[in-house]
Design a protein around this motif. Structure first.
Motif, short mmCIF file in Angstrom:
data_model
loop_
_atom_site.label_atom_id
_atom_site.label_comp_id
_atom_site.label_asym_id
_atom_site.label_seq_id
_atom_site.Cartn_x
_atom_site.Cartn_y
_atom_site.Cartn_z
N HIS A 252 0.33 3.96 1.48
CA HIS A 252 0.11 4.61 2.45
C HIS A 252 1.00 4.03 3.24
N ARG A 253 1.36 3.30 3.77
CA ARG A 253 2.15 2.55 4.74
C ARG A 253 2.68 1.25 4.37
N ASP A 254 2.57 0.54 3.42
CA ASP A 254 3.31 -0.45 3.21
C ASP A 254 2.63 -1.44 3.80
N ALA A 255 1.23 -1.44 3.87
CA ALA A 255 0.35 -2.76 3.95
C ALA A 255 0.49 -3.42 3.07
N CYS B 108 -7.07 -1.55 1.36
CA CYS B 108 -6.26 -2.31 2.47
C CYS B 108 -6.44 -2.43 4.01
N CYS C 47 0.48 -1.56 0.56
CA CYS C 47 -0.23 -0.47 -0.03
C CYS C 47 0.99 0.71 -0.27
N TYR D 35 -5.17 -2.06 6.56
CA TYR D 35 -4.60 -1.09 7.65
C TYR D 35 -5.47 0.33 7.98
N HIS D 36 -6.16 0.95 6.99
CA HIS D 36 -6.64 1.95 7.47
C HIS D 36 -7.69 1.74 6.35
N GLY D 37 -7.88 1.05 5.42
CA GLY D 37 -9.13 1.09 4.91
C GLY D 37 -9.49 1.61 3.01
N TRP D 38 -7.66 2.80 2.99
CA TRP D 38 -7.81 2.91 1.67
C TRP D 38 -8.30 2.16 0.94
S1 FES Z 1 -1.19 0.58 4.75
FE1 FES Z 1 -2.30 1.07 3.17
S2 FES Z 1 -4.60 1.98 4.06
FE2 FES Z 1 -3.09 2.54 5.68
#
Ligand code: FES
Length: 329
Positions: A58-61, A75, A56, A77-80
């Motif tokens: 955003h933060r690599d999830a 995603c 991702c 992690y934060h639902g993006w």
């Molecule tokens: S790591 Fe994917 S939405 Fe935050």
């Protein structure tokens, strides 16, 4: 250049690799790895196959741990959520669309479907997926098999699938005992527009478990065969029986990394379509298990310098693949 870490060679990124059966991505997400690169596969709302780096922005999830929702790949992690173009279409913590940063976009890669399989190419493909004359032909049916993970280097798999001398030794539980251990002189030639290899005839054991595949009841059957390769790792074997039955095997190897690979094979055959597909391929899958068992005992990457291993005339087909693969790199 160090050739024993072949998966790092950029030239391999421009080829199509089979990574899953099409129905494995329904709708995903599905994690796969090609040439050491983790990818996520999923389908858009329209059913189009997508592939992207499994990370991702955003933060690599890992996006493969998320879910496919109506608007795209979400995603965990934060639902993006990422839409069909790979661009982010929803950020739950900042729902106003104008808040989506332009960098919130997936690194997509090339994905398509052919022969019941999902294929990816990490860079712009240098060639189309190999054309198989038999596919869609009224006289032939296609049978797919699961995509397996073999703890074997793709280099050793291609070398093995081009080999003929090992059959009476490794395939003793299936078809190999009737084949002579002595290999006659083999002539290498361009078999068709795609595959380079050799023609040969063998006797094959035909135990009860093989009769639905061979279409014959005799204890030994003669197979008129060709085996050829197309770089980097595709092998095709054609089998003709005296009855006129043709049984085509497309052996597909995808490097996960230097020493681990996906393997699947696709069968086309001109039988009367009366035997269920899973029964037709059961014997071939037992043969594949014999290959896997042997190969998983051989560590590491096959040396690409042919002088690094001892060889005899029976190894000429495997050596031809190895030389051409080394030249490709
Ligand atoms: S790591 Fe994917 S939405 Fe935050």
């Amino acid at each position: 250049m160090q050739t024993d870490v072949f998966t790092r060679n950029p030239v391999l990124r421009g080829y199509w690799y089979a990574v899953a059966q099409s129905h494995d991505v329904a709708p995903g997400p599905l994690a796969v790895t090609v040439l050491g690169e983790p990818l996520v596969l999923w389908r858009t709302a329209d059913g189009v196959l997508m592939a992207a780096r499994d990370r991702c922005p955003h933060r690599d999830a890992p996006l493969s741990l998320g879910q496919v929702v109506e608007s795209g790949l979400q995603c965990p992690y934060h639902g993006w959520t990422f839409g069909a173009s790979g661009a982010c279409v929803r950020i739950p913590s900042a729902p106003a669309e104008r808040a989506i940063p332009p960098t919130a976009c997936l690194t997509t890669t090339h994905a398509t479907e052919r022969y019941g399989l999902a294929w990816v190419s990490l860079d712009a493909p240098v060639a189309d997926i190999l054309a198989m004359f038999y596919d869609g032909h009224a006289r032939f049916r296609r049978i797919n098999t699961p995509v397996e993970v073999w703890r074997v280097s793709a280099t050793r798999m291609a070398d093995n699938f081009m080999d003929i001398a090992y059959v009476p030794w490794v395939h003793t539980g299936t078809f190999g005992r009737a084949q002579s251990t002595e290999v006659p002189p083999l002539t290498l030639e361009q078999l068709d527009d795609t595959f380079y290899g050799y023609r040969y005839t063998i006797d094959a054991n035909n135990p009860d478990a093989a009769t639905v595949t061979s279409g014959s009841q005799t204890p030994v059957v003669t197979r008129w065969m060709t085996t050829g390769f197309a770089l980097p790792f595709t092998i095709c074997s054609t089998i003709c029986y005296a009855t006129g039955l043709e049984h085509i095997l497309l052996l597909l190897t995808t490097p996960i990394d230097d020493v681990t690979s996906y393997f699947t094979f696709v069968v086309w055959r001109n039988d009367d379509f009366s035997v269920p597909a899973n029964e037709v391929i059961a014997f071939d899958r037992r043969i594949g298990l014999e290959d896997k068992t042997m190969l998983e005992r051989i560590p590491g990457v096959l040396p690409l310098d042919v002088a690094a291993t001892a060889s005899v005339p029976a190894d000429r087909p495997s050596l031809a693949w190895r030389r051409q693969f080394a030249a490709l790199l």
